[in-house]
Scaffold this active site. Sequence first.
Site, short mmCIF file in Angstrom:
data_model
loop_
_atom_site.label_atom_id
_atom_site.label_comp_id
_atom_site.label_asym_id
_atom_site.label_seq_id
_atom_site.Cartn_x
_atom_site.Cartn_y
_atom_site.Cartn_z
N GLN A 1 -5.27 -5.34 9.11
CA GLN A 1 -4.37 -4.21 8.84
C GLN A 1 -3.73 -3.69 10.13
O GLN A 1 -2.57 -3.26 10.13
CB GLN A 1 -5.18 -3.10 8.16
CG GLN A 1 -4.34 -2.01 7.52
CD GLN A 1 -3.79 -2.41 6.16
OE1 GLN A 1 -4.51 -2.99 5.36
NE2 GLN A 1 -2.54 -2.11 5.90
N LYS B 1 -4.50 3.70 8.73
CA LYS B 1 -3.82 3.54 7.44
C LYS B 1 -4.27 2.22 6.86
O LYS B 1 -4.26 1.19 7.55
CB LYS B 1 -2.30 3.54 7.68
CG LYS B 1 -1.48 3.30 6.45
CD LYS B 1 -1.07 4.61 5.80
CE LYS B 1 -0.61 4.45 4.38
NZ LYS B 1 -1.67 4.62 3.36
N ASN C 1 -1.85 -5.83 -9.31
CA ASN C 1 -0.64 -5.18 -8.79
C ASN C 1 0.27 -6.14 -8.03
O ASN C 1 1.47 -6.25 -8.31
CB ASN C 1 -1.07 -4.00 -7.91
CG ASN C 1 0.10 -3.39 -7.17
OD1 ASN C 1 0.38 -3.75 -6.04
ND2 ASN C 1 0.82 -2.51 -7.84
N ASP D 1 -6.07 -0.81 -3.23
CA ASP D 1 -6.28 -2.25 -2.96
C ASP D 1 -6.93 -2.77 -4.24
O ASP D 1 -6.78 -2.15 -5.31
CB ASP D 1 -7.18 -2.44 -1.72
CG ASP D 1 -7.24 -3.89 -1.26
OD1 ASP D 1 -6.28 -4.37 -0.64
OD2 ASP D 1 -8.24 -4.59 -1.53
N SER E 1 4.18 2.52 1.87
CA SER E 1 3.24 3.63 2.05
C SER E 1 3.68 4.48 3.24
O SER E 1 3.61 5.71 3.18
CB SER E 1 1.83 3.11 2.32
OG SER E 1 1.18 2.81 1.11
N THR F 1 4.38 -4.48 -2.47
CA THR F 1 3.68 -5.63 -1.87
C THR F 1 4.19 -6.93 -2.49
O THR F 1 4.52 -7.89 -1.77
CB THR F 1 2.15 -5.50 -2.06
OG1 THR F 1 1.75 -4.21 -1.61
CG2 THR F 1 1.41 -6.56 -1.29
N LYS G 1 -9.53 0.47 6.74
CA LYS G 1 -9.77 -0.04 5.38
C LYS G 1 -11.08 0.54 4.89
O LYS G 1 -11.96 0.87 5.70
CB LYS G 1 -9.88 -1.58 5.42
CG LYS G 1 -9.61 -2.24 4.09
CD LYS G 1 -8.14 -2.49 3.85
CE LYS G 1 -7.90 -2.94 2.42
NZ LYS G 1 -6.51 -3.38 2.20
N LYS H 1 -0.88 -6.00 10.80
CA LYS H 1 0.14 -5.86 9.76
C LYS H 1 0.94 -4.57 9.97
O LYS H 1 2.17 -4.57 9.94
CB LYS H 1 -0.57 -5.82 8.41
CG LYS H 1 0.35 -5.75 7.23
CD LYS H 1 -0.40 -5.53 5.93
CE LYS H 1 -1.57 -6.47 5.74
NZ LYS H 1 -2.12 -6.44 4.40
P1 NDP Z 1 -5.75 -5.74 -8.21
O1 NDP Z 1 -7.11 -5.18 -8.37
O2 NDP Z 1 -4.61 -5.02 -8.82
O3 NDP Z 1 -5.72 -7.26 -8.72
C1 NDP Z 1 -6.56 -8.23 -8.19
C2 NDP Z 1 -6.36 -9.52 -8.95
O4 NDP Z 1 -7.06 -10.55 -8.28
C3 NDP Z 1 -6.91 -9.47 -10.36
O5 NDP Z 1 -6.17 -10.34 -11.18
C4 NDP Z 1 -8.33 -9.98 -10.17
O6 NDP Z 1 -8.92 -10.53 -11.34
C5 NDP Z 1 -8.11 -11.06 -9.13
N1 NDP Z 1 -9.33 -11.24 -8.33
C6 NDP Z 1 -9.99 -10.30 -7.62
N2 NDP Z 1 -11.08 -10.84 -7.04
C7 NDP Z 1 -11.10 -12.14 -7.41
C8 NDP Z 1 -11.97 -13.23 -7.14
N3 NDP Z 1 -13.05 -13.07 -6.35
N4 NDP Z 1 -11.66 -14.44 -7.68
C9 NDP Z 1 -10.57 -14.60 -8.49
N5 NDP Z 1 -9.71 -13.60 -8.78
C10 NDP Z 1 -9.97 -12.40 -8.25
O7 NDP Z 1 -5.53 -5.89 -6.61
P2 NDP Z 1 -4.17 -6.04 -5.81
O8 NDP Z 1 -3.20 -6.82 -6.59
O9 NDP Z 1 -3.82 -4.71 -5.29
O10 NDP Z 1 -4.67 -6.89 -4.55
C11 NDP Z 1 -4.65 -8.32 -4.52
C12 NDP Z 1 -4.70 -8.82 -3.10
O11 NDP Z 1 -3.57 -8.30 -2.38
C13 NDP Z 1 -5.93 -8.39 -2.28
O12 NDP Z 1 -6.24 -9.41 -1.36
C14 NDP Z 1 -5.42 -7.17 -1.52
O13 NDP Z 1 -6.16 -6.93 -0.34
C15 NDP Z 1 -4.00 -7.62 -1.20
N6 NDP Z 1 -3.06 -6.57 -0.87
C16 NDP Z 1 -2.82 -5.56 -1.75
C17 NDP Z 1 -1.89 -4.58 -1.43
C18 NDP Z 1 -1.50 -3.53 -2.40
O14 NDP Z 1 -0.52 -2.81 -2.10
N7 NDP Z 1 -2.13 -3.38 -3.54
C19 NDP Z 1 -1.23 -4.57 -0.11
C20 NDP Z 1 -1.49 -5.73 0.70
C21 NDP Z 1 -2.39 -6.68 0.33
P3 NDP Z 1 -9.98 -9.67 -12.19
O15 NDP Z 1 -9.15 -8.65 -12.93
O16 NDP Z 1 -10.66 -10.65 -13.06
O17 NDP Z 1 -10.90 -9.03 -11.20
#
Ligand code: NDP
Length: 446
Positions: free
Chosen positions: A111, A90, A240, A166, A379, A209, A126, A114
């Site tokens: 993961q 997962k 997100n 993600d 999830s 999250t 993943k 976690k």
């Molecule tokens: P999203 O795609 O919804 O959002 C990602 C955000 O981070 C955007 O604002 C993006 O900006 C920014 N970002 C991505 N890459 C970079 C970078 N290299 N430098 C600066 N900003 C960056 O992803 P999520 O919110 O889902 O995920 C965010 C983090 O949380 C990740 O590490 C993910 O693995 C982790 N996570 C997510 C979960 C989930 O349920 N969604 C669960 C657990 C962990 P831009 O739009 O400009 O790319």
Amino acid sequence: MNKIISDFLKEIDKRNSHEPEFMQAVREVSEDLIPYIVSQDIYHGKNILMRMCEPERVVMFRVNWIDDKGEIRVNRGYRVEMNSAIGPYKGGLRFHPTVNLSILKFLAFEQVFKNSLTTLPMGGGKGGADFDPRDKSDGEVMRFCQSFMTELFRHIGPNTDIPAGDIGVGGREIGYMFGQYKRLKNEFTGVLTGKGVSWGGSLIRPEATGYGTVYFAEDMFNHEGKSIIGKTVTISGSGNVAQYAAEKCIQLGATVISMSDSSGFIHDKEGIDEEKLSFIMDLKNNKRKRISEYLKKYPNAKFEKGKRPWSLECDVALPCATQNEVSESDAKLLIKNGCKCVAEGANMPCESGAIKQFKLNKILYAPGKASNAGGVAVSGLEMAQNSLRYSWTREEVDQKLKEIMINIHKSCLEYGKGKDFVDYNKGANISAFIKVADAMLAQGVV
Ligand code: NDP
């Protein structure tokens, strides 16, 4: 002890030296786990950590698709099935140009820990692709998702491997992939989580999250007899996780002063309230524009191009964007400016040097494998609802999420509590390890 740890890491490095993010994640857990393993007779001679560092299976595949100009494009897809000792694989799918095997192996490895902490029966995996959905039309994203799933479908299933979203994979992408899976298998099953509520999704999954990260920060404060109420919070990211972390902070009475994307961060001294946050959500989720557009509507705010928000004065920092976004010097600056608590919404956002600073200065620091586990926990609840053919209410799911976060906090205390400081990282690593390792021992050498 240091020699045992360095010999172990040398051995892992032989096979993975070209994978820096994966090595970083392994190094970080080994420093806590090896002394524990050495102290426990049942793990002697079982090579258990070495086994946990090798994925059970890795699938890499070509993803061809046709863009709006009629040109054939080629991307690379992956699924890393890391460990299934305590349940089916997962973990999320990431679509981002930086995706490679090292990043996905580090995410899959984290993961496993976690998912174990959630106490739900889920192994770890993943996947994703080096595809960038940000500059693509809906039609292009759909064709890419369909092509991606046309290969992935043979490796996943509701009792085998259940992917989720993600970075770059939200409700739209999950919808297109679910549609293609259903067509190929002729089955309506809970093979993906993060689905729309009207077709098998769980209430509170999009929020889980971010909400869970803030619940965990509040649990850490409460343990010290304090609260997040009235605190000033800096958040990175505007996707997100960041959006719902901000929403929960606002609901609990904290003041959120920053959000960001890969182009820079906005600083709103007056605080991002509910109305401003819904503007950001519309900007990022529907209009798919840059965070700097915030200033057009709220000109009193500032935009810092190409920077991260860690130079701002704050009580709490929630890194919610991506890996390695808080360096050691950022950590020093945060501490100097009064930050008391760092809870990771993203996976491995803090570099090892930053974590060292938080521990040295006895800052409340929660590693993502504990604080952002709320997403995968819900999830898991989505999978349970799919199996039951039943849906829980918003309040029921939110209550279960809160309880899960409290229990993760308790597990961290069990192995991380010192005299005057809780090492949440150590607590999370050891507590998560025990459940997976014991299941692996029970199942023999497989
Ligand atoms: P999203 O795609 O919804 O959002 C990602 C955000 O981070 C955007 O604002 C993006 O900006 C920014 N970002 C991505 N890459 C970079 C970078 N290299 N430098 C600066 N900003 C960056 O992803 P999520 O919110 O889902 O995920 C965010 C983090 O949380 C990740 O590490 C993910 O693995 C982790 N996570 C997510 C979960 C989930 O349920 N969604 C669960 C657990 C962990 P831009 O739009 O400009 O790319």
